[in-house]
Design an enzyme around this catalytic site. Sequence first.
Site, PDB file in Angstrom:
ATOM      1  CG  LEU A   1      -1.952  -1.075   1.376  1.00  0.00           C
ATOM      2  CD1 LEU A   1      -2.685  -0.962   2.713  1.00  0.00           C
ATOM      3  CD2 LEU A   1      -2.950  -1.006   0.228  1.00  0.00           C
ATOM      4  CG  ASP A   2       0.281   4.222  -2.899  1.00  0.00           C
ATOM      5  OD1 ASP A   2       1.018   3.370  -3.424  1.00  0.00           O
ATOM      6  OD2 ASP A   2      -0.684   4.760  -3.461  1.00  0.00           O
ATOM      7  CG  MET A   3       4.148   6.825   3.689  1.00  0.00           C
ATOM      8  SD  MET A   3       5.653   7.778   3.734  1.00  0.00           S
ATOM      9  CE  MET A   3       5.029   9.391   3.374  1.00  0.00           C
TER      10      MET A   3
ATOM     11  CB  THR B   1      -2.837   3.535   0.756  1.00  0.00           C
ATOM     12  OG1 THR B   1      -2.675   4.224  -0.482  1.00  0.00           O
ATOM     13  CG2 THR B   1      -4.092   2.680   0.699  1.00  0.00           C
TER      14      THR B   1
ATOM     15  NE  ARG C   1      -2.500   6.893  -3.154  1.00  0.00           N
ATOM     16  CZ  ARG C   1      -2.967   7.515  -2.075  1.00  0.00           C
ATOM     17  NH1 ARG C   1      -3.462   8.733  -2.174  1.00  0.00           N
ATOM     18  NH2 ARG C   1      -2.940   6.928  -0.896  1.00  0.00           N
TER      19      ARG C   1
END
Length: 245
Positions: free
Chosen positions: A103-105, A107, A187
Amino acid sequence: MEGERLQKTLARAGYGSRRSCELLIVEGRVTIDGRVAELGNRVDPAVSVICVDGALAATSQNTVYFLLNKPDGVVTTASDPHGRTTVLDLVTSPVRVFPVGRLDMNTEGLLLLTNDGRLAHLLTHPSSHIGKEYLVRVEGDPSPGAIRRLREGVMLDDGLTSPAQVSRVSEGLLRIVIHEGRNRQVRRMCAAVGHEVTRLVRTRIGPLHDATLAPGAYRQLSVSEVRRLFEAVGMTDEMASTMPA
Ligand code: URA
């Protein structure tokens, strides 16, 4: 006497002191190979399948599965050269685990951590098609046309996205289920239809969901959750040999 005292094995697997592990046993919360354990039982940690409250204990021979609610600002890599908190900093496991996918930072939400390389491989393989559900807060309020484009597929710089399930929950809030795992996919999809994402939370991974897990909290999967996960990736035959009945 053969084997190691069960409370010693449990204490090493992170269930507290030997004394508190004895209590777990007395309370009937521990099973060995599917049978309720008793105080005085000994185990071979390299062979016995030990569960506490129906979840596999993290003994070295067991494959373990943790579900973490990743908070905003935590990175999914195993170590971070910039010293930021990683998801592994949040999970105490006596065996080495790694995150499945990323997961993105920024998210938030559900992330699976395990030492089961085969399951991780199958879950992240492009052919897996496991549904991942996100609650997506966006700028503005997407029109029915924008939602239709998200559903049918949008052209990104790495190609057209596969069909997704997309519904409008309320003004500026979408629920999106994707079956791929491209970098920053949700995103980028939303940006492609003109709506920047301002908050992204993963709420489901295939059969796994848990709305009660607080940000930063984690728990082990139950045996039935692991079973459903295996089924979702087509690993049903493996279950019989590796999981308790
Ligand atoms: N899609 C994204 O854009 N980011 C994530 O972290 C996960 C899915």
